[in-house]
Design a protein around this motif. Structure first.
Motif, PDB file in Angstrom:
ATOM      1  N   GLY A  41      14.218  66.863   4.787  1.00  0.00           N
ATOM      2  CA  GLY A  41      13.605  68.018   5.447  1.00  0.00           C
ATOM      3  C   GLY A  41      12.181  68.295   4.980  1.00  0.00           C
ATOM      4  N   PRO A  42      11.555  69.303   5.567  1.00  0.00           N
ATOM      5  CA  PRO A  42      10.116  69.548   5.410  1.00  0.00           C
ATOM      6  C   PRO A  42       9.683  70.060   4.034  1.00  0.00           C
ATOM      7  CG  PRO A  42      11.120  71.254   6.779  1.00  0.00           C
ATOM      8  CD  PRO A  42      12.174  70.229   6.542  1.00  0.00           C
ATOM      9  N   GLU A  43      10.642  70.542   3.247  1.00  0.00           N
ATOM     10  CA  GLU A  43      10.293  71.065   1.924  1.00  0.00           C
ATOM     11  C   GLU A  43       9.653  69.990   1.030  1.00  0.00           C
ATOM     12  OE1 GLU A  43      12.721  73.641  -1.122  1.00  0.00           O
ATOM     13  OE2 GLU A  43      14.015  72.907   0.482  1.00  0.00           O
ATOM     14  N   ILE A  44      10.118  68.762   1.182  1.00  0.00           N
ATOM     15  CA  ILE A  44       9.599  67.666   0.339  1.00  0.00           C
ATOM     16  C   ILE A  44       8.140  67.393   0.693  1.00  0.00           C
ATOM     17  CG2 ILE A  44       9.903  65.254  -0.365  1.00  0.00           C
ATOM     18  CD1 ILE A  44      12.845  65.476   0.432  1.00  0.00           C
ATOM     19  N   LEU A  45       7.873  67.306   1.989  1.00  0.00           N
ATOM     20  CA  LEU A  45       6.501  67.034   2.441  1.00  0.00           C
ATOM     21  C   LEU A  45       5.560  68.178   2.039  1.00  0.00           C
ATOM     22  CD1 LEU A  45       4.806  64.951   3.890  1.00  0.00           C
ATOM     23  CD2 LEU A  45       5.284  66.118   6.035  1.00  0.00           C
ATOM     24  N   GLU A  46       6.087  69.373   2.108  1.00  0.00           N
ATOM     25  CA  GLU A  46       5.312  70.557   1.712  1.00  0.00           C
ATOM     26  C   GLU A  46       4.845  70.417   0.254  1.00  0.00           C
ATOM     27  OE1 GLU A  46       3.457  74.033   2.216  1.00  0.00           O
ATOM     28  OE2 GLU A  46       4.409  72.794   3.762  1.00  0.00           O
ATOM     29  N   GLU A  47       5.760  70.025  -0.632  1.00  0.00           N
ATOM     30  CA  GLU A  47       5.388  69.849  -2.049  1.00  0.00           C
ATOM     31  C   GLU A  47       4.468  68.656  -2.239  1.00  0.00           C
ATOM     32  OE1 GLU A  47       7.883  69.953  -5.561  1.00  0.00           O
ATOM     33  OE2 GLU A  47       9.197  71.355  -4.519  1.00  0.00           O
ATOM     34  N   CYS A  48       4.680  67.621  -1.455  1.00  0.00           N
ATOM     35  CA  CYS A  48       3.799  66.442  -1.535  1.00  0.00           C
ATOM     36  C   CYS A  48       2.376  66.827  -1.148  1.00  0.00           C
ATOM     37  CB  CYS A  48       4.308  65.329  -0.623  1.00  0.00           C
ATOM     38  SG  CYS A  48       5.725  64.444  -1.276  1.00  0.00           S
ATOM     39  N   ARG A  49       2.266  67.628  -0.113  1.00  0.00           N
ATOM     40  CA  ARG A  49       0.930  68.083   0.322  1.00  0.00           C
ATOM     41  C   ARG A  49       0.229  68.855  -0.786  1.00  0.00           C
ATOM     42  NH1 ARG A  49       2.837  69.352   5.729  1.00  0.00           N
ATOM     43  NH2 ARG A  49       2.214  67.602   7.067  1.00  0.00           N
ATOM     44  N   LYS A  50       0.989  69.706  -1.468  1.00  0.00           N
ATOM     45  CA  LYS A  50       0.401  70.497  -2.564  1.00  0.00           C
ATOM     46  C   LYS A  50      -0.058  69.589  -3.710  1.00  0.00           C
ATOM     47  CE  LYS A  50       2.752  74.847  -1.645  1.00  0.00           C
ATOM     48  NZ  LYS A  50       4.083  75.449  -1.802  1.00  0.00           N
ATOM     49  N   LEU A  51       0.759  68.596  -4.020  1.00  0.00           N
ATOM     50  CA  LEU A  51       0.382  67.657  -5.085  1.00  0.00           C
ATOM     51  C   LEU A  51      -0.886  66.903  -4.707  1.00  0.00           C
ATOM     52  CD1 LEU A  51       3.854  66.178  -6.008  1.00  0.00           C
ATOM     53  CD2 LEU A  51       2.315  67.381  -7.572  1.00  0.00           C
ATOM     54  N   ARG A  52      -0.952  66.545  -3.445  1.00  0.00           N
ATOM     55  CA  ARG A  52      -2.117  65.830  -2.917  1.00  0.00           C
ATOM     56  C   ARG A  52      -3.376  66.695  -3.072  1.00  0.00           C
ATOM     57  NH1 ARG A  52      -3.601  61.302   0.555  1.00  0.00           N
ATOM     58  NH2 ARG A  52      -5.668  61.461  -0.286  1.00  0.00           N
ATOM     59  N   ALA A  53      -3.223  67.978  -2.779  1.00  0.00           N
ATOM     60  CA  ALA A  53      -4.371  68.893  -2.834  1.00  0.00           C
ATOM     61  C   ALA A  53      -4.769  69.230  -4.276  1.00  0.00           C
ATOM     62  CB  ALA A  53      -4.040  70.166  -2.072  1.00  0.00           C
ATOM     63  N   SER A  54      -3.799  69.200  -5.186  1.00  0.00           N
ATOM     64  CA  SER A  54      -4.112  69.599  -6.562  1.00  0.00           C
ATOM     65  C   SER A  54      -4.368  68.380  -7.454  1.00  0.00           C
ATOM     66  CB  SER A  54      -2.989  70.471  -7.133  1.00  0.00           C
ATOM     67  OG  SER A  54      -1.744  69.805  -7.030  1.00  0.00           O
ATOM     68  N   ARG A  55      -3.307  67.657  -7.805  1.00  0.00           N
ATOM     69  CA  ARG A  55      -3.458  66.598  -8.819  1.00  0.00           C
ATOM     70  C   ARG A  55      -3.893  65.251  -8.269  1.00  0.00           C
ATOM     71  NH1 ARG A  55       2.305  66.983 -11.533  1.00  0.00           N
ATOM     72  NH2 ARG A  55       1.729  65.029 -12.541  1.00  0.00           N
ATOM     73  N   TYR A  56      -3.600  64.987  -6.983  1.00  0.00           N
ATOM     74  CA  TYR A  56      -3.798  63.618  -6.491  1.00  0.00           C
ATOM     75  C   TYR A  56      -4.663  63.571  -5.236  1.00  0.00           C
ATOM     76  CZ  TYR A  56      -0.124  62.657  -9.845  1.00  0.00           C
ATOM     77  OH  TYR A  56       0.601  62.564 -10.990  1.00  0.00           O
ATOM     78  N   ALA A  57      -5.856  64.129  -5.361  1.00  0.00           N
ATOM     79  CA  ALA A  57      -6.772  64.166  -4.210  1.00  0.00           C
ATOM     80  C   ALA A  57      -7.077  62.757  -3.698  1.00  0.00           C
ATOM     81  CB  ALA A  57      -8.054  64.881  -4.602  1.00  0.00           C
ATOM     82  N   ARG A  58      -7.073  61.773  -4.608  1.00  0.00           N
ATOM     83  CA  ARG A  58      -7.337  60.382  -4.184  1.00  0.00           C
ATOM     84  C   ARG A  58      -6.048  59.604  -3.958  1.00  0.00           C
ATOM     85  NH1 ARG A  58     -11.861  58.440  -8.425  1.00  0.00           N
ATOM     86  NH2 ARG A  58     -13.698  58.951  -7.165  1.00  0.00           N
ATOM     87  N   GLY A  59      -4.942  60.315  -3.933  1.00  0.00           N
ATOM     88  CA  GLY A  59      -3.658  59.648  -3.754  1.00  0.00           C
ATOM     89  C   GLY A  59      -2.998  59.360  -5.092  1.00  0.00           C
ATOM     90  N   LEU A  60      -1.690  59.127  -5.064  1.00  0.00           N
ATOM     91  CA  LEU A  60      -0.952  58.757  -6.282  1.00  0.00           C
ATOM     92  C   LEU A  60      -1.234  57.278  -6.557  1.00  0.00           C
ATOM     93  CD1 LEU A  60       1.219  59.512  -8.437  1.00  0.00           C
ATOM     94  CD2 LEU A  60       2.938  58.787  -6.763  1.00  0.00           C
TER      95      LEU A  60
END
Ligand code: ADP
Length: 169
Positions: A41-60
């Motif tokens: 479900g969408p909760e996982i993608l939501e957290e992934c987006r936040k990680l992308r915006a905070s810690r992993y702007a250039r990707g994991l």
């Protein structure tokens, strides 16, 4: 630590943590990644987006791992790791081993005792199954981890047979 093999769908596993063969965007993809987001479900993608915006702007980066909620999956966490694309000209096996080590390190931080892994990099990233199984089993066996139950979830009987032979050998 006990290593077990299961043939089936990783999204159905009742474990503390399920490992996702993600891509570095963390924004979803095909294969295991697609199945985890569809079923979780969408909760996982939501957290992934936040990680992308905070810690992993250039990707994991390839070989690293990061955890999110497991959403509606029967697990507590999803640990996303980025496998290397297989290359005939360059030995990337250390990066593949790193995916398993780093996922177990994240699992330890979470306090996860049971972890399900797919055969990372053997789908869209084209790693030959036998070589991937050798690297995966060696990395997991050598990891100093508090995880007690490591489960490899192989999608088809051919992949299962390859892992079975490597586990016995
Ligand atoms: P990668 O991009 O790292 O190669 P893939 O998701 O394309 O990752 O494939 C990794 C492996 O997972 C392949 O062997 C593929 O057959 C298998 N696979 C695909 N879907 C699932 C699933 N739902 N559960 C377990 N394994 C799966």
């Amino acid at each position: 630590m006990e290593i077990t093999l299961v043939q089936g769908d990783i999204t159905a596993q009742r474990v503390d943590a399920v490992v996702n063969a993600a891509n570095s965007s963390l924004l979803g993809g095909g294969g295991v990644d697609g199945a985890i987001h569809r079923r979780g479900g969408p909760e996982i993608l939501e957290e992934c987006r936040k990680l992308r915006a905070s810690r992993y702007a250039r990707g994991l980066p390839t070989g690293q791992a990061v955890a999110t909620t497991a959403g509606r999956l029967p697990a507590r966490w999803v640990i996303h790791t980025v496998g290397p694309v297989h290359s005939a000209s360059e030995d990337r096996s250390e990066l593949l081993a790193s995916c398993y080590r780093e996922s177990l390190r994240v699992a330890d931080e979470l306090g996860a005792k049971s972890v399900a892994f797919p055969a990372i990099s053997t789908g869209i990233y084209r790693w030959p199954m036998d070589d991937a199984a050798r690297i995966a089993l060696e990395a997991v066996r050598q990891a100093g981890t508090s995880v007690e139950d490591v489960r490899f979830v192989l999608f088809d009987s051919a992949a299962y047979a390859v892992f079975e032979a490597r586990l016995a050998g």
